[in-house]
Design a protein around this motif. Structure first.
Motif, PDB file in Angstrom:
ATOM      1  N   MET A  81       0.845  -1.165   0.000  1.00  0.00           N
ATOM      2  CA  MET A  81       0.000   0.000   0.000  1.00  0.00           C
ATOM      3  C   MET A  81       0.896   1.235   0.000  1.00  0.00           C
ATOM      4  SD  MET A  81      -2.406   1.245   3.174  1.00  0.00           S
ATOM      5  CE  MET A  81      -3.031  -0.384   3.316  1.00  0.00           C
ATOM      6  N   TYR A  82       0.591   2.193  -0.856  1.00  0.00           N
ATOM      7  CA  TYR A  82       1.357   3.424  -0.976  1.00  0.00           C
ATOM      8  C   TYR A  82       0.487   4.596  -0.519  1.00  0.00           C
ATOM      9  CZ  TYR A  82       4.218   7.103  -3.080  1.00  0.00           C
ATOM     10  OH  TYR A  82       4.998   8.218  -3.276  1.00  0.00           O
ATOM     11  N   VAL A  83       0.989   5.367   0.453  1.00  0.00           N
ATOM     12  CA  VAL A  83       0.203   6.454   1.046  1.00  0.00           C
ATOM     13  C   VAL A  83       0.932   7.780   0.836  1.00  0.00           C
ATOM     14  CG1 VAL A  83      -0.729   7.379   3.188  1.00  0.00           C
ATOM     15  CG2 VAL A  83      -0.715   4.909   2.814  1.00  0.00           C
ATOM     16  N   GLN A  84       0.221   8.756   0.247  1.00  0.00           N
ATOM     17  CA  GLN A  84       0.796  10.087   0.068  1.00  0.00           C
ATOM     18  C   GLN A  84       0.115  11.138   0.934  1.00  0.00           C
ATOM     19  OE1 GLN A  84       0.559   9.987  -4.380  1.00  0.00           O
ATOM     20  NE2 GLN A  84       2.673  10.737  -4.172  1.00  0.00           N
ATOM     21  N   LYS A  85      -1.081  10.816   1.435  1.00  0.00           N
ATOM     22  CA  LYS A  85      -1.759  11.723   2.363  1.00  0.00           C
ATOM     23  C   LYS A  85      -2.729  10.929   3.212  1.00  0.00           C
ATOM     24  CE  LYS A  85      -3.580  15.034   0.336  1.00  0.00           C
ATOM     25  NZ  LYS A  85      -4.179  16.207  -0.215  1.00  0.00           N
ATOM     26  N   THR A  86      -3.000  11.462   4.382  1.00  0.00           N
ATOM     27  CA  THR A  86      -3.904  10.775   5.302  1.00  0.00           C
ATOM     28  C   THR A  86      -5.358  11.054   4.904  1.00  0.00           C
ATOM     29  OG1 THR A  86      -3.941  12.601   6.873  1.00  0.00           O
ATOM     30  CG2 THR A  86      -2.220  10.935   7.163  1.00  0.00           C
ATOM     31  N   LEU A  87      -6.258  10.222   5.411  1.00  0.00           N
ATOM     32  CA  LEU A  87      -7.686  10.338   5.093  1.00  0.00           C
ATOM     33  C   LEU A  87      -8.475  10.966   6.236  1.00  0.00           C
ATOM     34  CD1 LEU A  87      -8.160   6.785   3.534  1.00  0.00           C
ATOM     35  CD2 LEU A  87      -7.668   8.946   2.344  1.00  0.00           C
ATOM     36  N   GLY A  88      -7.784  11.555   7.184  1.00  0.00           N
ATOM     37  CA  GLY A  88      -8.426  12.120   8.363  1.00  0.00           C
ATOM     38  C   GLY A  88      -7.849  11.475   9.603  1.00  0.00           C
ATOM     39  N   ASN A  89      -8.518  11.684  10.714  1.00  0.00           N
ATOM     40  CA  ASN A  89      -8.058  11.165  11.992  1.00  0.00           C
ATOM     41  C   ASN A  89      -9.240  10.537  12.720  1.00  0.00           C
ATOM     42  OD1 ASN A  89      -7.224  11.287  14.982  1.00  0.00           O
ATOM     43  ND2 ASN A  89      -5.339  11.879  13.916  1.00  0.00           N
ATOM     44  N   ILE A  90      -8.985   9.420  13.411  1.00  0.00           N
ATOM     45  CA  ILE A  90     -10.092   8.732  14.089  1.00  0.00           C
ATOM     46  C   ILE A  90     -10.698   9.576  15.201  1.00  0.00           C
ATOM     47  CG2 ILE A  90      -9.394   6.396  13.482  1.00  0.00           C
ATOM     48  CD1 ILE A  90      -8.211   6.122  16.303  1.00  0.00           C
ATOM     49  N   SER A  91      -9.993  10.601  15.662  1.00  0.00           N
ATOM     50  CA  SER A  91     -10.575  11.478  16.684  1.00  0.00           C
ATOM     51  C   SER A  91     -11.679  12.356  16.091  1.00  0.00           C
ATOM     52  CB  SER A  91      -9.501  12.358  17.322  1.00  0.00           C
ATOM     53  OG  SER A  91      -8.956  13.245  16.365  1.00  0.00           O
ATOM     54  N   GLU A  92     -11.680  12.509  14.760  1.00  0.00           N
ATOM     55  CA  GLU A  92     -12.660  13.358  14.082  1.00  0.00           C
ATOM     56  C   GLU A  92     -13.635  12.579  13.212  1.00  0.00           C
ATOM     57  OE1 GLU A  92      -9.825  15.401  11.774  1.00  0.00           O
ATOM     58  OE2 GLU A  92      -9.070  16.593  13.443  1.00  0.00           O
ATOM     59  N   LYS A  93     -13.323  11.296  12.971  1.00  0.00           N
ATOM     60  CA  LYS A  93     -14.095  10.517  12.016  1.00  0.00           C
ATOM     61  C   LYS A  93     -14.491   9.186  12.645  1.00  0.00           C
ATOM     62  CE  LYS A  93     -13.597   9.008   7.236  1.00  0.00           C
ATOM     63  NZ  LYS A  93     -12.697   8.891   6.111  1.00  0.00           N
ATOM     64  N   SER A  94     -15.726   8.821  12.535  1.00  0.00           N
ATOM     65  CA  SER A  94     -16.225   7.562  13.093  1.00  0.00           C
ATOM     66  C   SER A  94     -15.696   6.369  12.310  1.00  0.00           C
ATOM     67  CB  SER A  94     -17.752   7.562  13.055  1.00  0.00           C
ATOM     68  OG  SER A  94     -18.240   6.279  13.334  1.00  0.00           O
ATOM     69  N   SER A  95     -15.438   5.288  13.024  1.00  0.00           N
ATOM     70  CA  SER A  95     -14.983   4.061  12.355  1.00  0.00           C
ATOM     71  C   SER A  95     -16.165   3.277  11.800  1.00  0.00           C
ATOM     72  CB  SER A  95     -14.189   3.186  13.322  1.00  0.00           C
ATOM     73  OG  SER A  95     -15.037   2.699  14.340  1.00  0.00           O
ATOM     74  N   SER A  96     -17.371   3.612  12.197  1.00  0.00           N
ATOM     75  CA  SER A  96     -18.606   2.958  11.734  1.00  0.00           C
ATOM     76  C   SER A  96     -18.529   1.443  11.819  1.00  0.00           C
ATOM     77  CB  SER A  96     -18.933   3.392  10.299  1.00  0.00           C
ATOM     78  OG  SER A  96     -19.084   4.771  10.220  1.00  0.00           O
ATOM     79  N   GLY A  97     -17.979   0.934  12.914  1.00  0.00           N
ATOM     80  CA  GLY A  97     -17.924  -0.505  13.137  1.00  0.00           C
ATOM     81  C   GLY A  97     -16.844  -1.241  12.365  1.00  0.00           C
ATOM     82  N   LYS A  98     -15.979  -0.521  11.669  1.00  0.00           N
ATOM     83  CA  LYS A  98     -14.908  -1.169  10.914  1.00  0.00           C
ATOM     84  C   LYS A  98     -13.824  -1.650  11.869  1.00  0.00           C
ATOM     85  CE  LYS A  98     -15.695   1.886   7.036  1.00  0.00           C
ATOM     86  NZ  LYS A  98     -15.170   2.908   6.170  1.00  0.00           N
ATOM     87  N   SER A  99     -13.158  -2.726  11.492  1.00  0.00           N
ATOM     88  CA  SER A  99     -12.030  -3.169  12.310  1.00  0.00           C
ATOM     89  C   SER A  99     -10.847  -2.235  12.034  1.00  0.00           C
ATOM     90  CB  SER A  99     -11.664  -4.619  11.991  1.00  0.00           C
ATOM     91  OG  SER A  99     -11.198  -4.741  10.673  1.00  0.00           O
TER      92      SER A  99
END
Length: 147
Positions: A1-19
């Motif tokens: 997996m190649y990452v160039q930017k983050t998708l947010g932070n779990i402190s601001e975004k719900s995991s919606s039951g995802k592992s």
């Protein structure tokens, strides 16, 4: 997996039951832009952030319908000093500062990274301390100095 930017932070975004799958970093690695490591589930991750960007604890690196790959720091051995008086606080702070030992002071505690020479310092200062393992939320800030 190649990452160039983050998708947010779990402190601001719900995991919606995802592992959640963890990319564990040493606290020094939070300030690196280019990293290659494996997640807790063995997924290979290569990170190349833009100049001036840093990772934060809780940053989401990847997400699909079932899983989020999230940054967290590794457990580290630390000493937790709990001064009972202002005099103890002053002695502990003086001794740590005299050695230029970075520390985090919060919640009536002084937290320093493990160093086998520190117990003698704490005992000489007469302060209560204990050894623990903790995850740091942000890197220590080293301040420049000269003698």
């Amino acid at each position: 997996m190649y990452v160039q930017k983050t998708l947010g932070n779990i402190s601001e975004k719900s995991s919606s039951g995802k592992s959640q799958e963890w990319l564990e970093l040493d606290w020094e690695e939070l300030s690196k832009r280019i990293i290659r490591k494996k997640t807790s589930e063995g997924r290979d991750v290569a990170i190349a952030l833009e100049e001036g960007e840093n990772l934060q604890v809780g940053d989401i690196l990847y997400e699909d319908e079932q899983v989020q790959v999230v940054v967290r720091t590794s457990l580290e051995k630390v000493y937790v000093v709990t001064p009972q008086t202002m005099v103890e606080m002053g002695k502990a702070a003086f001794e740590l500062g005299n050695r230029h030992t970075p520390c985090i002071i919060e919640d009536n505690e002084i937290v320093v990274r493990y160093d086998s020479t520190l117990p003698v310092l704490f005992e000489d200062a007469g302060v209560n301390y204990r050894e623990e393992e903790r995850r740091f939320q942000k890197p220590f800030k080293y301040k420049g100095h000269s003698h």
